[in-house]
Design a protein around this motif. Structure first.
Motif, PDB file in Angstrom:
ATOM      1  N   ILE A   1      -1.483   5.327   2.467  1.00 57.83           N
ATOM      2  CA  ILE A   1      -1.173   5.097   3.876  1.00 57.83           C
ATOM      3  C   ILE A   1      -2.448   4.884   4.678  1.00 57.83           C
ATOM      4  O   ILE A   1      -2.449   4.215   5.718  1.00 57.83           O
ATOM      5  CB  ILE A   1      -0.369   6.285   4.452  1.00 57.83           C
ATOM      6  CG1 ILE A   1       0.942   6.439   3.686  1.00 57.83           C
ATOM      7  CG2 ILE A   1      -0.082   6.095   5.930  1.00 57.83           C
ATOM      8  CD1 ILE A   1       1.767   7.640   4.096  1.00 57.83           C
ATOM      9  N   ARG A   2      -3.547   5.415   4.176  1.00 58.34           N
ATOM     10  CA  ARG A   2      -4.801   5.379   4.931  1.00 58.34           C
ATOM     11  C   ARG A   2      -5.343   3.971   5.118  1.00 58.34           C
ATOM     12  O   ARG A   2      -5.824   3.626   6.198  1.00 58.34           O
ATOM     13  CB  ARG A   2      -5.845   6.251   4.226  1.00 58.34           C
ATOM     14  CG  ARG A   2      -5.470   7.726   4.169  1.00 58.34           C
ATOM     15  CD  ARG A   2      -6.539   8.538   3.460  1.00 58.34           C
ATOM     16  NE  ARG A   2      -7.791   8.519   4.193  1.00 58.34           N
ATOM     17  CZ  ARG A   2      -8.910   9.085   3.747  1.00 58.34           C
ATOM     18  NH1 ARG A   2      -8.919   9.714   2.580  1.00 58.34           N
ATOM     19  NH2 ARG A   2     -10.006   9.042   4.472  1.00 58.34           N
ATOM     20  N   THR A   3      -5.277   3.157   4.063  1.00 56.13           N
ATOM     21  CA  THR A   3      -5.865   1.813   4.166  1.00 56.13           C
ATOM     22  C   THR A   3      -5.210   0.969   5.256  1.00 56.13           C
ATOM     23  O   THR A   3      -5.918   0.396   6.094  1.00 56.13           O
ATOM     24  CB  THR A   3      -5.802   1.091   2.807  1.00 56.13           C
ATOM     25  OG1 THR A   3      -6.526   1.853   1.833  1.00 56.13           O
ATOM     26  CG2 THR A   3      -6.401  -0.309   2.913  1.00 56.13           C
ATOM     27  N   PRO A   4      -3.868   0.840   5.301  1.00 58.00           N
ATOM     28  CA  PRO A   4      -3.270   0.060   6.391  1.00 58.00           C
ATOM     29  C   PRO A   4      -3.587   0.636   7.774  1.00 58.00           C
ATOM     30  O   PRO A   4      -3.750  -0.126   8.740  1.00 58.00           O
ATOM     31  CB  PRO A   4      -1.762   0.144   6.106  1.00 58.00           C
ATOM     32  CG  PRO A   4      -1.659   0.434   4.658  1.00 58.00           C
ATOM     33  CD  PRO A   4      -2.848   1.280   4.338  1.00 58.00           C
ATOM     34  N   VAL A   5      -3.686   1.965   7.871  1.00 57.67           N
ATOM     35  CA  VAL A   5      -4.017   2.583   9.164  1.00 57.67           C
ATOM     36  C   VAL A   5      -5.439   2.236   9.564  1.00 57.67           C
ATOM     37  O   VAL A   5      -5.709   1.904  10.732  1.00 57.67           O
ATOM     38  CB  VAL A   5      -3.811   4.109   9.104  1.00 57.67           C
ATOM     39  CG1 VAL A   5      -4.354   4.761  10.372  1.00 57.67           C
ATOM     40  CG2 VAL A   5      -2.336   4.440   8.928  1.00 57.67           C
ATOM     41  N   LYS A   6      -6.371   2.293   8.606  1.00 59.63           N
ATOM     42  CA  LYS A   6      -7.764   1.945   8.898  1.00 59.63           C
ATOM     43  C   LYS A   6      -7.874   0.487   9.356  1.00 59.63           C
ATOM     44  O   LYS A   6      -8.584   0.170  10.309  1.00 59.63           O
ATOM     45  CB  LYS A   6      -8.637   2.165   7.664  1.00 59.63           C
ATOM     46  CG  LYS A   6      -8.904   3.611   7.333  1.00 59.63           C
ATOM     47  CD  LYS A   6      -9.783   3.701   6.090  1.00 59.63           C
ATOM     48  CE  LYS A   6     -10.076   5.147   5.723  1.00 59.63           C
ATOM     49  NZ  LYS A   6     -10.908   5.243   4.487  1.00 59.63           N
ATOM     50  N   ILE A   7      -7.163  -0.383   8.652  1.00 57.04           N
ATOM     51  CA  ILE A   7      -7.183  -1.795   9.020  1.00 57.04           C
ATOM     52  C   ILE A   7      -6.590  -1.986  10.415  1.00 57.04           C
ATOM     53  O   ILE A   7      -7.125  -2.729  11.245  1.00 57.04           O
ATOM     54  CB  ILE A   7      -6.409  -2.634   7.982  1.00 57.04           C
ATOM     55  CG1 ILE A   7      -7.170  -2.665   6.664  1.00 57.04           C
ATOM     56  CG2 ILE A   7      -6.162  -4.051   8.489  1.00 57.04           C
ATOM     57  CD1 ILE A   7      -6.430  -3.336   5.529  1.00 57.04           C
ATOM     58  N   ALA A   8      -5.481  -1.294  10.691  1.00 58.42           N
ATOM     59  CA  ALA A   8      -4.832  -1.411  12.001  1.00 58.42           C
ATOM     60  C   ALA A   8      -5.754  -0.943  13.122  1.00 58.42           C
ATOM     61  O   ALA A   8      -5.794  -1.546  14.199  1.00 58.42           O
ATOM     62  CB  ALA A   8      -3.532  -0.618  12.011  1.00 58.42           C
ATOM     63  N   LEU A   9      -6.495   0.136  12.877  1.00 58.71           N
ATOM     64  CA  LEU A   9      -7.424   0.636  13.891  1.00 58.71           C
ATOM     65  C   LEU A   9      -8.560  -0.346  14.129  1.00 58.71           C
ATOM     66  O   LEU A   9      -8.970  -0.576  15.275  1.00 58.71           O
ATOM     67  CB  LEU A   9      -7.979   1.999  13.469  1.00 58.71           C
ATOM     68  CG  LEU A   9      -6.981   3.167  13.500  1.00 58.71           C
ATOM     69  CD1 LEU A   9      -7.623   4.432  12.934  1.00 58.71           C
ATOM     70  CD2 LEU A   9      -6.483   3.409  14.916  1.00 58.71           C
ATOM     71  N   GLY A  10      -9.075  -0.929  13.061  1.00 61.58           N
ATOM     72  CA  GLY A  10     -10.126  -1.934  13.210  1.00 61.58           C
ATOM     73  C   GLY A  10      -9.627  -3.151  13.969  1.00 61.58           C
ATOM     74  O   GLY A  10     -10.322  -3.693  14.840  1.00 61.58           O
ATOM     75  N   VAL A  11      -8.407  -3.568  13.665  1.00 59.44           N
ATOM     76  CA  VAL A  11      -7.816  -4.715  14.354  1.00 59.44           C
ATOM     77  C   VAL A  11      -7.550  -4.383  15.818  1.00 59.44           C
ATOM     78  O   VAL A  11      -7.669  -5.248  16.695  1.00 59.44           O
ATOM     79  CB  VAL A  11      -6.519  -5.152  13.643  1.00 59.44           C
ATOM     80  CG1 VAL A  11      -5.759  -6.177  14.472  1.00 59.44           C
ATOM     81  CG2 VAL A  11      -6.832  -5.714  12.265  1.00 59.44           C
TER      82      VAL A  11
ATOM     83  N   PHE B   1       0.837  -1.207   0.000  1.00 61.39           N
ATOM     84  CA  PHE B   1       0.000   0.000   0.000  1.00 61.39           C
ATOM     85  C   PHE B   1       0.867   1.250   0.000  1.00 61.39           C
ATOM     86  O   PHE B   1       0.561   2.220  -0.694  1.00 61.39           O
ATOM     87  CB  PHE B   1      -0.926  -0.001   1.219  1.00 61.39           C
ATOM     88  CG  PHE B   1      -1.994  -1.050   1.170  1.00 61.39           C
ATOM     89  CD1 PHE B   1      -3.201  -0.796   0.539  1.00 61.39           C
ATOM     90  CD2 PHE B   1      -1.795  -2.288   1.759  1.00 61.39           C
ATOM     91  CE1 PHE B   1      -4.202  -1.755   0.489  1.00 61.39           C
ATOM     92  CE2 PHE B   1      -2.778  -3.257   1.717  1.00 61.39           C
ATOM     93  CZ  PHE B   1      -3.977  -2.993   1.078  1.00 61.39           C
ATOM     94  N   TYR B   2       1.940   1.214   0.782  1.00 59.91           N
ATOM     95  CA  TYR B   2       2.806   2.393   0.851  1.00 59.91           C
ATOM     96  C   TYR B   2       3.419   2.711  -0.502  1.00 59.91           C
ATOM     97  O   TYR B   2       3.589   3.891  -0.856  1.00 59.91           O
ATOM     98  CB  TYR B   2       3.925   2.170   1.886  1.00 59.91           C
ATOM     99  CG  TYR B   2       3.427   1.815   3.272  1.00 59.91           C
ATOM    100  CD1 TYR B   2       2.210   2.319   3.740  1.00 59.91           C
ATOM    101  CD2 TYR B   2       4.161   0.979   4.098  1.00 59.91           C
ATOM    102  CE1 TYR B   2       1.758   1.990   5.004  1.00 59.91           C
ATOM    103  CE2 TYR B   2       3.712   0.651   5.369  1.00 59.91           C
ATOM    104  CZ  TYR B   2       2.504   1.152   5.813  1.00 59.91           C
ATOM    105  OH  TYR B   2       2.044   0.829   7.065  1.00 59.91           O
ATOM    106  N   SER B   3       3.740   1.686  -1.276  1.00 56.55           N
ATOM    107  CA  SER B   3       4.340   1.924  -2.592  1.00 56.55           C
ATOM    108  C   SER B   3       3.368   2.592  -3.550  1.00 56.55           C
ATOM    109  O   SER B   3       3.787   3.188  -4.551  1.00 56.55           O
ATOM    110  CB  SER B   3       4.834   0.603  -3.192  1.00 56.55           C
ATOM    111  OG  SER B   3       3.736  -0.254  -3.475  1.00 56.55           O
ATOM    112  N   ARG B   4       2.070   2.511  -3.249  1.00 53.14           N
ATOM    113  CA  ARG B   4       1.041   3.166  -4.067  1.00 53.14           C
ATOM    114  C   ARG B   4       0.579   4.474  -3.426  1.00 53.14           C
ATOM    115  O   ARG B   4      -0.492   4.976  -3.747  1.00 53.14           O
ATOM    116  CB  ARG B   4      -0.143   2.217  -4.251  1.00 53.14           C
ATOM    117  CG  ARG B   4       0.228   0.901  -4.928  1.00 53.14           C
ATOM    118  CD  ARG B   4      -0.893  -0.106  -4.854  1.00 53.14           C
ATOM    119  NE  ARG B   4      -2.025   0.297  -5.694  1.00 53.14           N
ATOM    120  CZ  ARG B   4      -2.148  -0.034  -6.974  1.00 53.14           C
ATOM    121  NH1 ARG B   4      -1.209  -0.783  -7.554  1.00 53.14           N
ATOM    122  NH2 ARG B   4      -3.196   0.341  -7.655  1.00 53.14           N
TER     123      ARG B   4
END
Length: 197
Positions: free
Chosen positions: A65-75, A59-62
Motif C-alpha cells: 500500500i505504501r508505494t501507491p501512497v508515496k506516488i500519490a503524495l509526490g503527485v 500493488f494492493y494485490s501484493r
C-alpha cells in the motif's frame, strides 16, 4: 480501446457537447466557451485517471500500500506546483489541465513501479496493438473534427438541431473507430476469457 477514443471525442466535441447540453436560458455563449476550455483540459487526463484505477490494485494485490501512497503524495506536490504555473495564463482551465497531467504522471509512475518489481511484463504483440489503436483513433479523429465543423455555428442552432447533429456525429465517430479496428483485424472473440486463457 474505450478510454482513448472517449478522451479524444471529449476534446474534439467539447463545444458541440457543452452547447447541446447546457446552452439554454441563462447559460450564455460565453459560458459555453469557458466550460469548453475546462472540458478540453480534462480530456487530456481522462486516460490517466482510468489507468490509475487499473494499475494501483497491482500493488494492493501484493500487499504493497505504501508505494501507491508515496506516488500519490509526490503527485500531489507536483499538482500544486502546476496549479501555480497554469492558473495565471489559463485560469480555470489551468486547474483542469493540472488534474489531467497529474493523473498521467501518477499512472506513468505506477506503471514504471510495476515493471521494476516484475509484477507486470508486457507480452509480445502490444506494439502492433498500439499501432492499430492509433490508426483507428486517427480515422475517428478526422471524422469527428470535420463532422463537428460541418453543421456550422453550434451556438446559433436550436436545441433539436443540436441534438440531431450530435447524434449522427457520435454515431459516425464510433462507427468509424470500430470499423477501422475490424478492418485491422480486431474481433470480439479475441477478448473472451477463453481466448485470454
Amino acid at each position: 480501446m474505450l478510454t482513448l477514443p472517449a478522451a479524444l471525442a471529449l476534446g474534439l466535441l467539447a463545444t458541440p457537447l457543452v452547447a447541446t447540453l447546457f446552452h439554454h436560458g441563462q447559460f450564455t455563449a460565453h459560458d459555453v466557451m469557458q466550460t469548453r476550455s475546462a472540458l478540453v483540459a480534462y480530456s487530456v487526463g481522462l486516460t490517466g485517471l482510468i489507468l490509475v484505477k487499473v494499475l494501483a490494485p497491482g500493488f494492493y494485490s501484493r500487499q504493497d500500500i505504501r508505494t501507491p501512497v508515496k506516488i500519490a503524495l509526490g503527485v500531489l506536490v507536483l499538482t500544486q506546483l502546476m496549479n501555480l504555473a497554469f492558473i495565471g495564463p489559463l485560469a480555470h482551465a489551468g486547474l483542469a489541465l493540472t488534474i489531467g497531467l497529474a493523473s498521467l504522471v501518477n499512472a506513468g509512475l505506477l506503471y514504471r513501479g510495476l515493471r521494476c518489481i516484475g509484477a507486470y511484463m508486457p507480452l509480445p504483440g502490444w506494439r502492433v496493438f498500439w499501432f492499430k489503436i492509433l490508426g483507428a483513433l486517427a480515422v475517428m479523429g478526422l471524422v469527428l473534427y470535420f463532422g463537428a465543423r460541418w453543421p456550422g455555428d453550434w451556438l446559433q442552432m436550436d436545441t433539436l438541431t443540436r441534438i440531431g447533429h450530435m447524434s449522427w456525429i457520435v454515431a459516425a465517430g464510433a462507427g468509424s473507430y470500430f470499423a477501422t479496428l475490424f478492418a485491422l483485424g480486431f474481433r470480439l472473440r479475441d477478448f473472451s476469457r477463453r481466448a485470454i486463457s
